[in-house]
Design a protein around this motif. Sequence first.
Motif, PDB file in Angstrom:
ATOM      1  N   LEU A 107       1.096  -0.761  -0.646  1.00 44.63           N
ATOM      2  CA  LEU A 107       0.075  -0.281   0.131  1.00 44.63           C
ATOM      3  C   LEU A 107       0.831   1.496  -0.149  1.00 44.63           C
ATOM      4  CD1 LEU A 107      -2.727  -0.952   2.510  1.00 44.63           C
ATOM      5  CD2 LEU A 107      -2.608  -1.462   0.531  1.00 44.63           C
ATOM      6  N   VAL A 108       0.740   2.144  -0.740  1.00 41.47           N
ATOM      7  CA  VAL A 108       1.686   3.170  -0.941  1.00 41.47           C
ATOM      8  C   VAL A 108       0.782   4.630  -0.805  1.00 41.47           C
ATOM      9  CG1 VAL A 108       3.034   4.212  -2.557  1.00 41.47           C
ATOM     10  CG2 VAL A 108       2.900   2.110  -2.591  1.00 41.47           C
ATOM     11  N   THR A 109       1.047   5.749  -0.135  1.00 41.05           N
ATOM     12  CA  THR A 109       0.407   7.113  -0.702  1.00 41.05           C
ATOM     13  C   THR A 109       2.026   8.035  -0.565  1.00 41.05           C
ATOM     14  OG1 THR A 109       0.664   7.489   2.056  1.00 41.05           O
ATOM     15  CG2 THR A 109      -1.182   5.861   0.574  1.00 41.05           C
ATOM     16  N   GLY A 110       0.962   9.229  -1.159  1.00 48.52           N
ATOM     17  CA  GLY A 110       1.926  10.789  -0.551  1.00 48.52           C
ATOM     18  C   GLY A 110       1.889  10.312   1.321  1.00 48.52           C
ATOM     19  N   GLU A 111       3.040  11.570   1.735  1.00 51.30           N
ATOM     20  CA  GLU A 111       3.065  11.938   3.147  1.00 51.30           C
ATOM     21  C   GLU A 111       1.756  12.830   3.205  1.00 51.30           C
ATOM     22  OE1 GLU A 111       7.193  12.161   4.303  1.00 51.30           O
ATOM     23  OE2 GLU A 111       8.125   9.902   3.678  1.00 51.30           O
ATOM     24  N   ALA A 112       0.420  12.585   3.187  1.00 53.23           N
ATOM     25  CA  ALA A 112      -0.038  13.644   3.489  1.00 53.23           C
ATOM     26  C   ALA A 112      -0.805  13.616   5.389  1.00 53.23           C
ATOM     27  CB  ALA A 112      -1.227  13.567   2.877  1.00 53.23           C
ATOM     28  N   ALA A 113      -0.530  13.780   6.353  1.00 55.95           N
ATOM     29  CA  ALA A 113      -0.586  12.635   7.319  1.00 55.95           C
ATOM     30  C   ALA A 113      -2.026  13.507   8.015  1.00 55.95           C
ATOM     31  CB  ALA A 113       0.374  13.617   8.599  1.00 55.95           C
ATOM     32  N   ARG A 114      -2.264  14.619   7.638  1.00 51.58           N
ATOM     33  CA  ARG A 114      -3.726  15.216   7.861  1.00 51.58           C
ATOM     34  C   ARG A 114      -5.100  14.506   7.307  1.00 51.58           C
ATOM     35  NH1 ARG A 114      -0.291  20.144   7.932  1.00 51.58           N
ATOM     36  NH2 ARG A 114      -1.533  20.604   5.336  1.00 51.58           N
ATOM     37  N   GLU A 115      -5.009  14.020   6.226  1.00 53.12           N
ATOM     38  CA  GLU A 115      -5.964  13.478   5.293  1.00 53.12           C
ATOM     39  C   GLU A 115      -5.551  12.425   5.290  1.00 53.12           C
ATOM     40  OE1 GLU A 115      -6.738  16.459   1.984  1.00 53.12           O
ATOM     41  OE2 GLU A 115      -5.355  16.997   2.695  1.00 53.12           O
ATOM     42  N   VAL A 116      -4.582  12.057   5.064  1.00 49.53           N
ATOM     43  CA  VAL A 116      -3.759   9.700   5.350  1.00 49.53           C
ATOM     44  C   VAL A 116      -3.188   9.648   6.211  1.00 49.53           C
ATOM     45  CG1 VAL A 116      -3.551   8.750   3.568  1.00 49.53           C
ATOM     46  CG2 VAL A 116      -4.208  10.290   2.571  1.00 49.53           C
ATOM     47  N   ASP A 117      -4.352   9.830   7.422  1.00 47.82           N
ATOM     48  CA  ASP A 117      -3.256   9.666   8.565  1.00 47.82           C
ATOM     49  C   ASP A 117      -3.547   7.437   8.753  1.00 47.82           C
ATOM     50  OD1 ASP A 117      -6.227   8.726   9.138  1.00 47.82           O
ATOM     51  OD2 ASP A 117      -6.536  10.664  10.451  1.00 47.82           O
ATOM     52  N   ASN A 118      -2.965   7.595  10.254  1.00 48.69           N
ATOM     53  CA  ASN A 118      -2.825   5.958  10.923  1.00 48.69           C
ATOM     54  C   ASN A 118      -4.013   5.789  10.731  1.00 48.69           C
ATOM     55  OD1 ASN A 118      -0.473   4.547  11.083  1.00 48.69           O
ATOM     56  ND2 ASN A 118      -1.803   4.110  12.956  1.00 48.69           N
ATOM     57  N   ASP A 119      -5.421   6.324  11.510  1.00 50.82           N
ATOM     58  CA  ASP A 119      -6.836   5.897  11.421  1.00 50.82           C
ATOM     59  C   ASP A 119      -7.070   5.179  10.183  1.00 50.82           C
ATOM     60  OD1 ASP A 119      -6.840   6.150  13.873  1.00 50.82           O
ATOM     61  OD2 ASP A 119      -8.272   7.385  13.874  1.00 50.82           O
ATOM     62  N   TYR A 120      -6.604   6.091   8.581  1.00 51.87           N
ATOM     63  CA  TYR A 120      -7.325   6.141   7.408  1.00 51.87           C
ATOM     64  C   TYR A 120      -6.368   4.485   6.588  1.00 51.87           C
ATOM     65  CZ  TYR A 120      -7.409   6.004   2.136  1.00 51.87           C
ATOM     66  OH  TYR A 120      -7.649   5.095   1.071  1.00 51.87           O
ATOM     67  N   PHE A 121      -4.865   4.184   7.870  1.00 54.73           N
ATOM     68  CA  PHE A 121      -4.333   2.932   7.185  1.00 54.73           C
ATOM     69  C   PHE A 121      -4.735   2.164   8.120  1.00 54.73           C
ATOM     70  CE2 PHE A 121      -0.061   6.785   7.269  1.00 54.73           C
ATOM     71  CZ  PHE A 121      -0.842   6.541   5.671  1.00 54.73           C
ATOM     72  N   ILE A 122      -4.957   2.231   9.121  1.00 54.66           N
ATOM     73  CA  ILE A 122      -5.860   1.162  10.242  1.00 54.66           C
ATOM     74  C   ILE A 122      -6.808   0.691   9.096  1.00 54.66           C
ATOM     75  CG2 ILE A 122      -6.667  -0.151  11.662  1.00 54.66           C
ATOM     76  CD1 ILE A 122      -4.797   1.687  13.826  1.00 54.66           C
ATOM     77  N   ARG A 123      -7.733   1.387   8.543  1.00 55.44           N
ATOM     78  CA  ARG A 123      -9.011   0.589   7.697  1.00 55.44           C
ATOM     79  C   ARG A 123      -8.466  -0.143   6.787  1.00 55.44           C
ATOM     80  NH1 ARG A 123     -10.563   6.249   9.850  1.00 55.44           N
ATOM     81  NH2 ARG A 123      -9.910   6.766   7.413  1.00 55.44           N
ATOM     82  N   ALA A 124      -7.668   0.264   5.491  1.00 58.85           N
ATOM     83  CA  ALA A 124      -7.556  -0.453   4.363  1.00 58.85           C
ATOM     84  C   ALA A 124      -6.706  -2.274   4.896  1.00 58.85           C
ATOM     85  CB  ALA A 124      -5.924   1.152   4.162  1.00 58.85           C
ATOM     86  N   VAL A 125      -5.915  -1.213   5.505  1.00 54.71           N
ATOM     87  CA  VAL A 125      -5.270  -3.173   5.886  1.00 54.71           C
ATOM     88  C   VAL A 125      -6.322  -3.869   6.849  1.00 54.71           C
ATOM     89  CG1 VAL A 125      -4.052  -4.102   7.695  1.00 54.71           C
ATOM     90  CG2 VAL A 125      -3.102  -1.777   6.530  1.00 54.71           C
ATOM     91  N   SER A 126      -6.894  -3.665   7.935  1.00 56.58           N
ATOM     92  CA  SER A 126      -8.382  -4.250   7.626  1.00 56.58           C
ATOM     93  C   SER A 126      -9.684  -4.865   6.642  1.00 56.58           C
ATOM     94  CB  SER A 126      -9.140  -3.768   9.001  1.00 56.58           C
ATOM     95  OG  SER A 126      -8.019  -3.078  10.132  1.00 56.58           O
ATOM     96  N   GLN A 127      -9.752  -3.707   5.622  1.00 60.93           N
ATOM     97  CA  GLN A 127     -10.713  -4.633   5.090  1.00 60.93           C
ATOM     98  C   GLN A 127     -10.029  -5.309   4.132  1.00 60.93           C
ATOM     99  OE1 GLN A 127     -11.361  -1.458   2.399  1.00 60.93           O
ATOM    100  NE2 GLN A 127     -12.556  -1.952   1.213  1.00 60.93           N
ATOM    101  N   LEU A 128      -8.006  -4.921   3.402  1.00 61.47           N
ATOM    102  CA  LEU A 128      -7.718  -5.587   2.361  1.00 61.47           C
ATOM    103  C   LEU A 128      -7.643  -7.606   3.053  1.00 61.47           C
ATOM    104  CD1 LEU A 128      -5.970  -3.087   0.658  1.00 61.47           C
ATOM    105  CD2 LEU A 128      -7.681  -4.076  -0.497  1.00 61.47           C
ATOM    106  N   LYS A 129      -7.431  -7.722   4.377  1.00 64.97           N
ATOM    107  CA  LYS A 129      -6.565  -8.897   4.893  1.00 64.97           C
ATOM    108  C   LYS A 129      -6.945 -10.273   5.280  1.00 64.97           C
ATOM    109  CE  LYS A 129      -7.685  -8.348   9.987  1.00 64.97           C
ATOM    110  NZ  LYS A 129      -7.615  -7.876  10.915  1.00 64.97           N
TER     111      LYS A 129
END
Length: 389
Positions: A144-166
């Motif tokens: 999973l790759v993103t730019g570095e936009a911590a305000r808009e694409v934060d760790n909660d977003y990453f956790i939701r994406a990982v949880s969805q994709l696993k």
Amino acid sequence: METIEERKQTQKISQGSDSSFLKIFNAWDWVEVQKRIQATTDADVLRALHHPHPGLSEFMSLLSARATAYLEPMARKATQLTQKRFGRTIRLFAPLYLSNKCQNICTYCGFSLDNKIPRKTLTSLEIEAEAAVLKQNGFDQILLVTGEAAREVDNDYFIRAVSQLKKHFTQISLEVQPLYEDQYKALHMAGAYGITVYQETYHREAYKEYHLKGRKANFDFRLETAERACKAGIHKIGMGVLLGLQDWRVDSFMTMMHLKFLRKNYWQTQFSLSFPRLRPAAGALPPAYPVTDKELVQLILAYRLVEPDLDISLSTRESETFRNHLIRLGITTMSAGSKTNPGGYSAAKDSLEQFEISDERSVAQICRMIQAAGYNPVFKDWDNGITGR
């Protein structure tokens, strides 16, 4: 923008500790390393080539310009070592770009904040559509790759994406902005397997020139990212530099020094190495220190000779012909059928790519190429029950 508490954490981390790589790194001088590599003799290269357990000194010799005369014996030995450790297999993975939003200004990147380009972050429905295409192509390992936009694409977003994709993929890694240890722990608990973070260049002054704004401008915080991820229990760390930003020989020596430190202190963690070369991207500068195909081959061989069990990856940044030849020379992992824009697999290309792909063959074509070389393409070669962590 960082909160006061985040800024305090960053300052504490950047001060380093007695066991941190930052302390070791600060004791080395870039110019001195450069001079030592340039002073390599034929005798040094031969000693390195025949050393039973080569280390940092031998790696210097194998990186040197003098070693270019010995690429054939280096290649023979690298092939033998790779087949002994990994057999005739090439693991395949695909990057899944979730967002091209970024708060950094980096002069070499298409995602840079100052590039006036369409920005997009995938919704859960769009992520599901991307996953469906990748599964249809046989992938079980994704990055999973993103730019570095911590305000808009934060760790909660990453956790939701990982949880969805696993539920779709056995192995999920991330290449996102550097995080804090507790954030990596949360990702690990959600099912993240690996973290990839490139230092880009280990040359402090050059790093400042390329990274003009954003959290990425903090050299020390980025340098200690791998250690935070290791402490958080992440299974695998991907490393490397962006070849073309500085002298590739010195940058690669610093990478090897970093790798050896991590392997010694975090022996439970697995590590992999990639060799991204600067590729054309919108708004980006051409490489100041271009790396030729011959030099990249030498670099890959040198790593294999010094680290026989290291996972070495080659991306679709490279050309078809070049990737075809590297199959036998130490590569163990390849990306295939890659798209570098959010939604690139399932929708029209309506957002900017991070860089141009050079090898545009389909997954099926890549598999046929690997088989024609006498190797087996592998989409999964391990199981969660035997990872040991």
